[in-house]
Design a protein around this motif. Sequence first.
Motif, mmCIF file in Angstrom:
data_model
loop_
_atom_site.group_PDB
_atom_site.id
_atom_site.type_symbol
_atom_site.label_atom_id
_atom_site.label_comp_id
_atom_site.label_asym_id
_atom_site.label_seq_id
_atom_site.Cartn_x
_atom_site.Cartn_y
_atom_site.Cartn_z
ATOM 1 N N ARG A 1 -50.468 5.694 -25.242
ATOM 2 C CA ARG A 1 -49.982 5.755 -23.867
ATOM 3 C C ARG A 1 -50.444 4.576 -23.011
ATOM 4 N NH1 ARG A 1 -51.502 12.043 -23.548
ATOM 5 N NH2 ARG A 1 -53.439 11.102 -24.228
ATOM 6 N N GLY A 2 -49.478 3.730 -22.665
ATOM 7 C CA GLY A 2 -49.771 2.576 -21.811
ATOM 8 C C GLY A 2 -49.755 2.985 -20.362
ATOM 9 N N LYS A 3 -50.656 3.896 -20.016
ATOM 10 C CA LYS A 3 -50.657 4.351 -18.628
ATOM 11 C C LYS A 3 -52.064 4.305 -18.037
ATOM 12 C CE LYS A 3 -50.536 9.298 -19.797
ATOM 13 N NZ LYS A 3 -49.728 10.515 -19.671
ATOM 14 N N ASN B 1 -41.630 -8.557 -14.044
ATOM 15 C CA ASN B 1 -42.993 -9.010 -13.769
ATOM 16 C C ASN B 1 -43.937 -7.827 -13.578
ATOM 17 O OD1 ASN B 1 -44.658 -11.215 -13.642
ATOM 18 N ND2 ASN B 1 -43.397 -12.273 -12.137
ATOM 19 N N ALA B 2 -43.843 -6.876 -14.516
ATOM 20 C CA ALA B 2 -44.591 -5.612 -14.428
ATOM 21 C C ALA B 2 -46.104 -5.818 -14.334
ATOM 22 C CB ALA B 2 -44.272 -4.746 -15.640
ATOM 23 N N TYR B 3 -46.609 -6.931 -14.903
ATOM 24 C CA TYR B 3 -48.074 -7.115 -14.978
ATOM 25 C C TYR B 3 -48.555 -8.349 -14.211
ATOM 26 C CZ TYR B 3 -47.429 -3.559 -18.485
ATOM 27 O OH TYR B 3 -47.071 -2.394 -19.112
ATOM 28 N N TYR C 1 -51.545 -4.370 -20.472
ATOM 29 C CA TYR C 1 -51.975 -3.025 -20.862
ATOM 30 C C TYR C 1 -52.128 -2.806 -22.369
ATOM 31 C CZ TYR C 1 -52.724 -0.265 -16.714
ATOM 32 O OH TYR C 1 -53.298 0.276 -15.601
ATOM 33 N N PHE C 2 -51.943 -3.875 -23.165
ATOM 34 C CA PHE C 2 -51.888 -3.642 -24.609
ATOM 35 C C PHE C 2 -52.646 -4.683 -25.420
ATOM 36 C CE2 PHE C 2 -48.000 -2.030 -22.636
ATOM 37 C CZ PHE C 2 -48.146 -0.686 -22.943
ATOM 38 N N ILE C 3 -52.986 -4.255 -26.638
ATOM 39 C CA ILE C 3 -53.457 -5.182 -27.667
ATOM 40 C C ILE C 3 -52.464 -5.054 -28.809
ATOM 41 C CG2 ILE C 3 -55.273 -5.640 -29.354
ATOM 42 C CD1 ILE C 3 -57.274 -4.554 -27.204
ATOM 43 N N LEU D 1 -34.582 0.543 -11.584
ATOM 44 C CA LEU D 1 -33.855 -0.553 -10.928
ATOM 45 C C LEU D 1 -33.179 -1.453 -11.967
ATOM 46 C CD1 LEU D 1 -36.305 -1.686 -8.078
ATOM 47 C CD2 LEU D 1 -34.320 -0.183 -7.898
ATOM 48 N N MET D 2 -33.879 -1.687 -13.079
ATOM 49 C CA MET D 2 -33.292 -2.529 -14.142
ATOM 50 C C MET D 2 -32.073 -1.842 -14.753
ATOM 51 S SD MET D 2 -36.718 -3.827 -16.114
ATOM 52 C CE MET D 2 -38.205 -3.378 -15.243
ATOM 53 N N PHE D 3 -32.213 -0.558 -15.035
ATOM 54 C CA PHE D 3 -31.099 0.212 -15.611
ATOM 55 C C PHE D 3 -29.901 0.158 -14.662
ATOM 56 C CE2 PHE D 3 -28.577 3.970 -16.431
ATOM 57 C CZ PHE D 3 -28.552 4.057 -17.814
ATOM 58 N N ALA E 1 -40.552 -5.761 -10.203
ATOM 59 C CA ALA E 1 -41.986 -5.448 -10.257
ATOM 60 C C ALA E 1 -42.167 -4.054 -9.663
ATOM 61 C CB ALA E 1 -42.791 -6.471 -9.450
ATOM 62 N N SER E 2 -43.343 -3.480 -9.869
ATOM 63 C CA SER E 2 -43.609 -2.174 -9.261
ATOM 64 C C SER E 2 -45.106 -1.958 -9.120
ATOM 65 C CB SER E 2 -43.009 -1.038 -10.100
ATOM 66 O OG SER E 2 -43.854 -0.740 -11.196
ATOM 67 N N THR E 3 -45.440 -0.892 -8.409
ATOM 68 C CA THR E 3 -46.865 -0.551 -8.264
ATOM 69 C C THR E 3 -47.279 0.566 -9.231
ATOM 70 O OG1 THR E 3 -46.469 1.122 -6.559
ATOM 71 C CG2 THR E 3 -46.832 -1.145 -5.792
ATOM 72 N N GLY F 1 -39.906 4.862 -7.148
ATOM 73 C CA GLY F 1 -41.059 4.822 -8.049
ATOM 74 C C GLY F 1 -40.912 4.147 -9.394
ATOM 75 N N SER F 2 -39.770 3.576 -9.736
ATOM 76 C CA SER F 2 -39.643 3.024 -11.079
ATOM 77 C C SER F 2 -38.823 1.742 -11.118
ATOM 78 C CB SER F 2 -38.989 4.070 -11.993
ATOM 79 O OG SER F 2 -38.527 3.456 -13.168
ATOM 80 N N SER F 3 -39.455 0.661 -11.548
ATOM 81 C CA SER F 3 -38.708 -0.600 -11.699
ATOM 82 C C SER F 3 -37.739 -0.503 -12.879
ATOM 83 C CB SER F 3 -39.670 -1.770 -11.887
ATOM 84 O OG SER F 3 -40.460 -1.580 -13.032
HETATM 85 C C1 LIG Z 1 -42.968 -4.304 -19.214
HETATM 86 C C2 LIG Z 1 -42.814 -3.029 -18.486
HETATM 87 N N1 LIG Z 1 -41.870 -2.892 -17.552
HETATM 88 C C3 LIG Z 1 -41.697 -1.741 -16.868
HETATM 89 C C4 LIG Z 1 -42.479 -0.657 -17.126
HETATM 90 C C5 LIG Z 1 -42.223 0.605 -16.360
HETATM 91 O O1 LIG Z 1 -42.327 0.324 -15.014
HETATM 92 P P1 LIG Z 1 -41.959 1.398 -13.906
HETATM 93 O O2 LIG Z 1 -42.973 2.456 -13.937
HETATM 94 O O3 LIG Z 1 -41.974 0.586 -12.647
HETATM 95 O O4 LIG Z 1 -40.578 1.915 -14.216
HETATM 96 C C6 LIG Z 1 -43.482 -0.727 -18.093
HETATM 97 C C7 LIG Z 1 -44.323 0.454 -18.389
HETATM 98 O O5 LIG Z 1 -45.092 0.482 -19.293
HETATM 99 C C8 LIG Z 1 -43.653 -1.938 -18.790
HETATM 100 O O6 LIG Z 1 -44.584 -2.068 -19.741
#
Ligand SMILES: Cc1ncc(COP(=O)(O)O)c(C=O)c1O
Length: 428
Positions: A37-39, A219-221, A351-353, A105-107, A256-258, A100-102
């Motif tokens: 879980r990448g959370k 630009n999630a990160y 968030y990952f290795i 927005l992409m979809f 991007a998102s928070t 709440g979700s980027s």
């Molecule tokens: C690269 C990337 N983009 C988007 C997301 C999801 O973002 P959001 O919660 O804004 O939809 C993640 C979640 O792990 C992610 O790794």
Amino acid sequence: MKSYKQMSKEELLAEKAELEKRVEGFKAMNLSLNMTRGKPAPDQLDMSNTMYDTLSKDGFISEDGSDTRNYGVATGLSEVKKLFADVLKTSPENIYVGNGSSLNLMFDSIMRAMVFGEHDSPKPWSQVEGRKWLCPVPGYDRHFKVTEQCGFELIAVPLKEDGPDMDIVEELVKDPLVLGIWNVPCYTNPDGYVYSEEVCRRLASMKTAAPDFRIYWDNAYVVHHLYNEESKQGSLPDILSLCKEAGNPSRVYEFASTSKITFASAGISVIVANEENMKQAVKIMGIQTIGANKVNQLAHIRKLPNVEELKKHMSRHADILRPKFELTLDILEKEIAGTEAATWHKPLGGYFISVYTVPGTAKAVVAKCKELGVAFTPAGATYPYGIDPDDSNIRVAPSFPSLEDINKAVEVFAVCVKLSAVEKLLSV
Ligand SMILES: Cc1ncc(COP(=O)(O)O)c(C=O)c1O
């Protein structure tokens, strides 16, 4: 430790017996651990718990005098646009603030292009027979699923340390059926690489056969440094400006998102786009909704009023995440270094290795871990259609589990990586 490849059959058999003994030990522990879980972990989320207190204390009126509880200000509060513009090195008028979700927005952005077309599209994308989308690999499975769902053929492009292999991308975009490319430019998911300026410039300036080709720049990160690596962030240029300079001003949508700054799925998200793309998007979104949740935007901007506060907040996140990443890397190093059973590198953010096992063993590794009660992201998930042609990449997510759980889970993982490598060598 000696490389497995240099071991004799006898040495490999001895190593196998040793590893199997450890596996038996793990079985007896009845483990139930999860590294998928990448959370954010609960203590990271706790950092934003007081965010809503300001609403009852200081009221619901935003800087420009609008009542956030009511309709209006459809594209987002100006102070929120300013914050994201500062973070993403662009202008506030290029920003739309969403919920709440980027990913949402992409979809929706792709769906708008599918149904209505982009402002420069010869026809809506749904009418382009045989449409294709470029997917740097390994990458984010949910990106790939969005374009798969919309009927694109997914074309894998190798991701290098400085971004996608641009020689290959530049060739592929000569095909008019190639309509776009996914990117996570800062700390790629899962490798954690940062795109070089040269790659950014080549993406912005390359000649595409499709006139409505789009870069999806997730630009999630962007502020998720583990080591306050300002230099890395500093080296990532504003892609909108690069596209404009190159004479392709409408080429990119940035997101991007928070989600990993405040609350995942309960934060705020943004689209960054030039005037023409924004006009097209807002025209359609204005029919879809009267506006996003501005109360949440106000709570966020009071908690994180400027880049300085945001940086301080992110450095507290990093203080929680860094030991988890370092513990994971230490165990991998201690267990695997020298054996050549896997490779990985140390990410400076994200968030990952990303671990590359001996080709042909990733699925076996994940299955072995599962049998021992330790869940890892399914092998192949980081590739289009869930198929890693090398069966090698495994995404390890150290953010959520406790240090104690990571300690055990990564040891199990390393033993399974080594056992699978030994078994592979003995089978040939
Ligand atoms: C690269 C990337 N983009 C988007 C997301 C999801 O973002 P959001 O919660 O804004 O939809 C993640 C979640 O792990 C992610 O790794």
